[in-house]
Scaffold this motif. Structure first.
Motif, PDB file in Angstrom:
ATOM      1  N   HIS A 184      10.624  10.109   3.426  1.00  0.00           N
ATOM      2  CA  HIS A 184       9.452   9.714   2.642  1.00  0.00           C
ATOM      3  C   HIS A 184       8.256  10.624   2.914  1.00  0.00           C
ATOM      4  O   HIS A 184       7.542  11.004   1.979  1.00  0.00           O
ATOM      5  CB  HIS A 184       9.084   8.260   2.950  1.00  0.00           C
ATOM      6  N   ARG A 185       8.042  10.965   4.189  1.00  0.00           N
ATOM      7  CA  ARG A 185       6.885  11.807   4.535  1.00  0.00           C
ATOM      8  C   ARG A 185       7.046  13.203   3.941  1.00  0.00           C
ATOM      9  O   ARG A 185       6.059  13.798   3.493  1.00  0.00           O
ATOM     10  CB  ARG A 185       6.719  11.888   6.054  1.00  0.00           C
ATOM     11  N   TYR A 186       8.255  13.726   3.912  1.00  0.00           N
ATOM     12  CA  TYR A 186       8.476  15.072   3.367  1.00  0.00           C
ATOM     13  C   TYR A 186       8.027  15.134   1.911  1.00  0.00           C
ATOM     14  O   TYR A 186       7.356  16.095   1.501  1.00  0.00           O
ATOM     15  CB  TYR A 186       9.953  15.460   3.478  1.00  0.00           C
TER      16      TYR A 186
ATOM     17  N   ALA B 236       5.207   0.717   9.690  1.00  0.00           N
ATOM     18  CA  ALA B 236       6.426   0.489   8.908  1.00  0.00           C
ATOM     19  C   ALA B 236       7.658   0.771   9.769  1.00  0.00           C
ATOM     20  O   ALA B 236       8.702   0.120   9.609  1.00  0.00           O
ATOM     21  CB  ALA B 236       6.437   1.379   7.667  1.00  0.00           C
ATOM     22  N   TYR B 237       7.540   1.722  10.691  1.00  0.00           N
ATOM     23  CA  TYR B 237       8.649   2.043  11.592  1.00  0.00           C
ATOM     24  C   TYR B 237       8.977   0.829  12.455  1.00  0.00           C
ATOM     25  O   TYR B 237      10.142   0.472  12.646  1.00  0.00           O
ATOM     26  CB  TYR B 237       8.265   3.234  12.470  1.00  0.00           C
TER      27      TYR B 237
ATOM     28  N   LEU C  24       0.835  -1.205   0.000  1.00  0.00           N
ATOM     29  CA  LEU C  24       0.000   0.000   0.000  1.00  0.00           C
ATOM     30  C   LEU C  24       0.866   1.251   0.000  1.00  0.00           C
ATOM     31  O   LEU C  24       0.573   2.214  -0.720  1.00  0.00           O
ATOM     32  CB  LEU C  24      -0.937  -0.023   1.209  1.00  0.00           C
ATOM     33  N   ARG C  25       1.928   1.234   0.799  1.00  0.00           N
ATOM     34  CA  ARG C  25       2.861   2.366   0.786  1.00  0.00           C
ATOM     35  C   ARG C  25       3.452   2.576  -0.601  1.00  0.00           C
ATOM     36  O   ARG C  25       3.530   3.706  -1.104  1.00  0.00           O
ATOM     37  CB  ARG C  25       4.003   2.124   1.772  1.00  0.00           C
TER      38      ARG C  25
ATOM     39  N   GLU D  89       9.130   3.240  -5.424  1.00  0.00           N
ATOM     40  CA  GLU D  89       8.514   1.912  -5.329  1.00  0.00           C
ATOM     41  C   GLU D  89       9.576   0.845  -5.048  1.00  0.00           C
ATOM     42  O   GLU D  89       9.376  -0.040  -4.203  1.00  0.00           O
ATOM     43  CB  GLU D  89       7.782   1.589  -6.635  1.00  0.00           C
ATOM     44  N   GLU D  90      10.702   0.939  -5.735  1.00  0.00           N
ATOM     45  CA  GLU D  90      11.785  -0.027  -5.548  1.00  0.00           C
ATOM     46  C   GLU D  90      12.310   0.010  -4.112  1.00  0.00           C
ATOM     47  O   GLU D  90      12.538  -1.036  -3.495  1.00  0.00           O
ATOM     48  CB  GLU D  90      12.921   0.274  -6.527  1.00  0.00           C
ATOM     49  N   ASN D  91      12.509   1.194  -3.584  1.00  0.00           N
ATOM     50  CA  ASN D  91      13.015   1.356  -2.222  1.00  0.00           C
ATOM     51  C   ASN D  91      12.080   0.708  -1.201  1.00  0.00           C
ATOM     52  O   ASN D  91      12.510  -0.029  -0.309  1.00  0.00           O
ATOM     53  CB  ASN D  91      13.191   2.843  -1.914  1.00  0.00           C
TER      54      ASN D  91
END
Length: 216
Positions: free
Chosen positions: A136-138, A159-160, A85-86, A199-201
């Motif tokens: 990622h959030r930024y 995820a954390y 989903l992320r 997406e890969e990360n």
């Protein structure tokens, strides 16, 4: 005034309990009484109970009547859903926000990457995860889509937890390389490469995590 104080204590309890869960101090599958939690935090039971209700809504714990709370366990199947989903949300968002990212934004992301490298060298997995999520959030927050942010923030919290479980030095080093690729695609203004790199990360994070789960 009393209400403000009560709200403040609830927020304080919420922040502390949440951090204990995210850091692994409160472990997945652990059952703890709210009385014990209140005593540990030196906060009365009512704010602790209110905080636990919020954390249950966020799927970090489950309230057990007359027992306390159960720190939720994230199975490999649930973890797969979180990462997929992320990846879908963040890759979709990448194409929408690339044109909004300024030189100042790139500098902030570069500074974040330098911090990640520092924490990687220090093998400081908790600080690395803080910076990884910030990175990622930024990017995501540039969309100014508050409904999307509300959904993703719960995913980031879980995820954390998964990231701290997957905090091998090799994965942190690989993640730094992948974040460098993300930054490079931003600088090149390549929307598809940007979406693919994000997406890969994220999915590589899951593949690494799955390997550790299956190896246990």
């Amino acid at each position: 005034m009393k209400q403000d104080k009560h709200d403040s204590l609830t927020q304080r309890a919420y922040d502390k309990i949440k951090r204990m869960i995210l850091s692994g101090e409160l472990k997945q599958g652990q059952v703890i009484s709210t009385n014990a939690m209140a005593e540990t935090l030196n906060i009365s039971r009512t704010p602790v109970n209110n905080a636990c209700q919020r954390l249950e809504f966020e799927k970090l714990l489950t309230i057990l009547p007359k027992q306390g709370v159960l720190i939720n366990t994230i199975s490999l199947e649930i973890a797969c859903g979180i990462y997929e989903l992320r990846a879908a949300i963040e890759a979709y968002n990448a194409k929408r926000v690339l044109d909004k990212l300024t030189e100042k934004d790139i500098k902030i992301l570069e500074e974040s990457l330098e911090k990640q490298k520092k924490y990687c060298k220090e093998a400081n997995s908790l600080m690395f995860m803080d910076e990884d999520i910030f990175f990622h959030r930024y990017i995501l927050e540039k969309s100014v889509n508050y409904e999307l942010l509300s959904v993703i923030n719960q995913l980031y919290d879980r995820a954390y937890i998964l990231g701290t479980k997957n905090s091998s030095l090799a994965r942190m080093e690989q993640s730094v390389i992948e974040h460098e690729k993300i930054l490079s695609s931003i600088e090149q203004k390549d929307k598809q490469a940007f979406a693919n790199a994000i997406e890969e990360n994220i999915l590589n994070g899951f593949r690494s995590l799955a390997g550790r789960y299956l190896g246990e």
